[in-house]
Design a protein around this motif. Structure first.
Motif, PDB file in Angstrom:
ATOM      1  N   UNK A  73       8.787  -1.029   2.843  1.00  0.00           N
ATOM      2  CA  UNK A  73       8.129  -1.083   1.530  1.00  0.00           C
ATOM      3  C   UNK A  73       7.729  -2.500   1.135  1.00  0.00           C
ATOM      4  N   UNK A  74       8.469  -3.523   1.601  1.00  0.00           N
ATOM      5  CA  UNK A  74       8.154  -4.919   1.216  1.00  0.00           C
ATOM      6  C   UNK A  74       6.893  -5.400   1.942  1.00  0.00           C
ATOM      7  N   UNK A  75       6.347  -6.439   1.378  1.00  0.00           N
ATOM      8  CA  UNK A  75       5.177  -7.052   2.019  1.00  0.00           C
ATOM      9  C   UNK A  75       5.606  -7.675   3.342  1.00  0.00           C
ATOM     10  N   UNK A  76       4.719  -7.739   4.315  1.00  0.00           N
ATOM     11  CA  UNK A  76       5.071  -8.325   5.607  1.00  0.00           C
ATOM     12  C   UNK A  76       5.417  -9.797   5.463  1.00  0.00           C
ATOM     13  N   UNK A  77       6.416 -10.221   6.289  1.00  0.00           N
ATOM     14  CA  UNK A  77       6.817 -11.617   6.242  1.00  0.00           C
ATOM     15  C   UNK A  77       5.674 -12.512   6.750  1.00  0.00           C
ATOM     16  N   UNK A  78       5.352 -13.539   6.027  1.00  0.00           N
ATOM     17  CA  UNK A  78       4.308 -14.504   6.437  1.00  0.00           C
ATOM     18  C   UNK A  78       2.912 -14.105   6.053  1.00  0.00           C
ATOM     19  N   UNK A  79       2.748 -12.930   5.425  1.00  0.00           N
ATOM     20  CA  UNK A  79       1.390 -12.491   5.075  1.00  0.00           C
ATOM     21  C   UNK A  79       0.746 -13.436   4.062  1.00  0.00           C
ATOM     22  N   UNK A  80       1.553 -13.842   3.111  1.00  0.00           N
ATOM     23  CA  UNK A  80       1.011 -14.756   2.096  1.00  0.00           C
ATOM     24  C   UNK A  80       0.583 -16.083   2.726  1.00  0.00           C
ATOM     25  N   UNK A 136      -3.946   1.382   0.601  1.00  0.00           N
ATOM     26  CA  UNK A 136      -2.920   2.148   1.343  1.00  0.00           C
ATOM     27  C   UNK A 136      -1.546   1.826   0.809  1.00  0.00           C
ATOM     28  N   UNK A 137      -1.295   0.576   0.561  1.00  0.00           N
ATOM     29  CA  UNK A 137       0.015   0.165   0.049  1.00  0.00           C
ATOM     30  C   UNK A 137       0.238   0.763  -1.336  1.00  0.00           C
ATOM     31  N   UNK A 138      -0.756   0.830  -2.180  1.00  0.00           N
ATOM     32  CA  UNK A 138      -0.611   1.387  -3.517  1.00  0.00           C
ATOM     33  C   UNK A 138      -0.308   2.894  -3.447  1.00  0.00           C
ATOM     34  N   UNK A 139      -0.956   3.638  -2.504  1.00  0.00           N
ATOM     35  CA  UNK A 139      -0.674   5.079  -2.361  1.00  0.00           C
ATOM     36  C   UNK A 139       0.777   5.293  -1.951  1.00  0.00           C
ATOM     37  N   UNK A 140       1.231   4.463  -1.038  1.00  0.00           N
ATOM     38  CA  UNK A 140       2.610   4.632  -0.596  1.00  0.00           C
ATOM     39  C   UNK A 140       3.583   4.266  -1.701  1.00  0.00           C
ATOM     40  N   UNK A 141       3.273   3.214  -2.475  1.00  0.00           N
ATOM     41  CA  UNK A 141       4.201   2.813  -3.533  1.00  0.00           C
ATOM     42  C   UNK A 141       4.210   3.803  -4.692  1.00  0.00           C
ATOM     43  N   UNK A 142       3.234   4.697  -4.794  1.00  0.00           N
ATOM     44  CA  UNK A 142       3.165   5.673  -5.874  1.00  0.00           C
ATOM     45  C   UNK A 142       3.817   7.005  -5.454  1.00  0.00           C
ATOM     46  N   UNK A 148      -1.157   8.127   2.076  1.00  0.00           N
ATOM     47  CA  UNK A 148      -1.238   6.746   2.568  1.00  0.00           C
ATOM     48  C   UNK A 148      -1.312   6.736   4.084  1.00  0.00           C
ATOM     49  N   UNK A 149      -0.494   7.637   4.729  1.00  0.00           N
ATOM     50  CA  UNK A 149      -0.468   7.675   6.193  1.00  0.00           C
ATOM     51  C   UNK A 149      -1.787   8.145   6.740  1.00  0.00           C
ATOM     52  N   UNK A 150      -2.330   9.242   6.153  1.00  0.00           N
ATOM     53  CA  UNK A 150      -3.603   9.772   6.639  1.00  0.00           C
ATOM     54  C   UNK A 150      -4.737   8.754   6.430  1.00  0.00           C
TER      55      UNK A 150
END
Length: 532
Positions: A73-80, A136-142, A148-150
């Motif tokens: 669920x967290x953002x990927x490490x180093x993405x920022x 996609x991330x917003x669909x999964x977080x909701x 989100x997967x599809x």
């Protein structure tokens, strides 16, 4: 024919033009090399940034897709961090593209503009991909993981970063081609500069050698002719002349050389002629020296006579003064009248002695240029009228008539009244003294040529021509004058001449033996100011 000064100036201008062209070529080569070097550096930096952008974007999308596929669920490490790095890459690529766009010409500006448009498309596509992953991330977080997967599967099948990678690959390929092209252009420029420099150097050497050879060829013949001429002239052949035609400096030098040879030849002939006449001239000079020695002896005799005369003239009043004093002191006391008579004779002789000494001092001072005068503007006509009146007293015993004629109202001069009175009194005294009984003395005055001229004429005994030349010498009296009148010291005319010369005038005497004498005095006229 062109002068060598002009030739040298043209040669200097050509050499200067070669130097300036070499300097301009070097400057242009350095400028072009610097431009290509800057372009090459920017192109390499752009290529490096494009490669970094491709690598960083792949790392960023891989981190996002791994996170979504694993369900973290967290953002990927180093993405920022990767996002920030990609933004930096895009900003640097934009700066480099803008810099390169400012450097290129009109032909390459279209290519650089297309590169800038492609960079903007990369930015837009990168942001679009990030927006899709964000959805996609917003669909999964909701709480809708299946949706989100599809959606993610659809994005992966459609190639979410495919277009971005294609744009980056095209940019990398174009930048690589540009780097290759710029390096090739730089290599061709260096090769061209090398060839141009070689050609320029060869031309400069050939032109310089040609100018030097031309000047040497033109200089050799006249220099050889001049050297030969100077050698022949130094050997004594003064008839040799240099044959250099034209109107250049060597022709001028040849003409000057020929004129010098003419002068030397003329001088040699003159020396030969002088040598031929040398013995006659020596004999003539010897005779002149003999005459000069005789003249010196005469001068010495005159000097001795002068000292004898002055000693005699001074001795007479001194003897009288001494005698009168001794008589006054000798014996018993005498009446007061007798003492007074002795003192009166002493005073008279002292005055005579004082006048004699003063006249001698004035003549000496005038000879040294230090005569003392009390100068003022005076009417010479009035002064002459008074002097003529006084001279009539001297002329009365001989019944000599003195007539004075003044042709104008005023005859102004700048002078010393006392000395001018003494001058004309001397002339009138001489005229009366050497005139015959019942004779006539004429005095007239007139102005001419900025001068006031006074003439004193008599019809007396006159002066012999051989004695007229030395008439103004001190203690010099003509034989005719001594026979006619024993009185006189021979000092009057020298004093008169000294007075005239002190006033910057001139005195002349014309005389004929037995017919009379005319003395002319010319003094500088003075403008009308205050008259004494």
């Amino acid at each position: 024919m062109m002068r060598y000064q002009t030739k040298l100036l043209i040669t200097a201008c050509l050499l200067l033009a070669l130097s300036l062209s070499a300097a301009g070529l070097a400057y242009w080569g350095v400028s072009q090399s610097h431009s290509y070097l800057s372009r090459s550096r920017i192109a390499h930096q752009e290529l490096e940034r494009q490669l970094q952008l491709s690598r960083h974007s792949q790392q960023l999308f891989k981190a996002w897709t791994d996170t979504l596929l694993t369900g973290i669920s967290d953002r990927p490490l180093g993405a920022a961090y990767l996002h920030q790095v990609i933004e930096s890459d895009l900003a640097e690529l934009d700066r480099l593209t803008q810099t390169e766009l400012a450097m290129v010409g009109s032909e390459e500006r279209r290519m650089e503009t297309a590169e800038l448009d492609r960079l903007n498309a990369i930015k837009s596509e990168f942001q679009h991909a990030l927006d899709q992953l964000g959805e996609v991330e917003q669909l999964r977080s909701r709480g809708r993981p299946d949706v989100a997967w599809s959606t993610l599967l659809a994005l992966l099948k459609g190639g979410i970063d495919k277009k971005l990678n294609e744009l980056i690959e095209v940019a990398v390929a174009d930048e690589t081609a540009e780097v290759v092209r710029i390096d090739a252009d730089a290599a061709r420029l260096l090769s061209r500069l090398e060839r141009i420099s070689q050609i320029h150097a060869v031309l400069a050497i050939l032109i310089t050698l040609g100018l030097v050879m031309l000047l040497l060829q033109r200089l050799r013949a006249p220099l050889a002719e001049l050297l030969r001429g100077t050698r022949v002239l130094a050997e004594g052949d003064l008839s040799h002349r240099i044959a250099i035609s034209g109107r250049d400096e060597f022709a001028d030098l040849g003409q000057s050389f020929n004129r010098m040879a003419d002068d030397l030849q003329s001088h040699q002939k003159a020396l030969q002629s002088a040598h031929a006449n040398l013995e006659a001239q020596v004999a003539e000079r010897t005779e002149e020296l003999h005459q000069a020695n005789q003249s010196l002896r005469k001068v010495d005799e005159t000097r001795r006579a002068f000292f004898a005369d002055i000693s005699h003239e001074l001795r007479t009043p001194l003897t009288v003064i001494r005698g009168e004093g001794e008589i006054a002191l000798r014996g018993r006391n005498k009446p007061v009248a007798e003492y007074k008579n002795s003192i009166a004779r002493i005073v008279e002789q002292a005055k005579h002695l004082s006048v004699l000494v003063n006249d001698l001092l004035f003549i000496a001072r005038q000879g040294a240029g230090a005569a003392r005068l009390n100068l003022q503007t005076i009417d010479l006509g009035n002064l002459l009228e008074k002097v003529c009146g006084d001279a009539k007293v001297i002329a009365h015993p001989k019944a000599v008539d003195i007539t004075y004629a003044n042709g104008s109202a005023e005859e102004l001069v700048h002078g010393d009244p006392a000395r001018l009175r003494q001058l004309f009194m001397v002339l009138l005294d001489n005229a009366v003294r050497y005139s015959n009984s019942k004779g006539e003395v004429k005095v007239d005055i007139a102005s001419a040529g900025g001068e006031v001229r006074v003439r004193v004429s008599d019809r007396g005994i006159g002066i012999a021509p051989e004695e007229l030349e030395g008439i103004f010498e001190r203690f010099r009296r003509g034989g005719n004058a001594s026979e006619h009148n024993e009185e006189g010291l021979g000092l009057g005319l020298p004093v008169a001449k000294a007075i005239v010369e002190a006033h910057k005038g001139r005195i002349e005497m014309n005389s004929r033996l037995g017919e009379g004498t005319t003395v002319t005095v010319a003094l500088p006229a003075s403008p009308a100011e205050g008259v004494a």
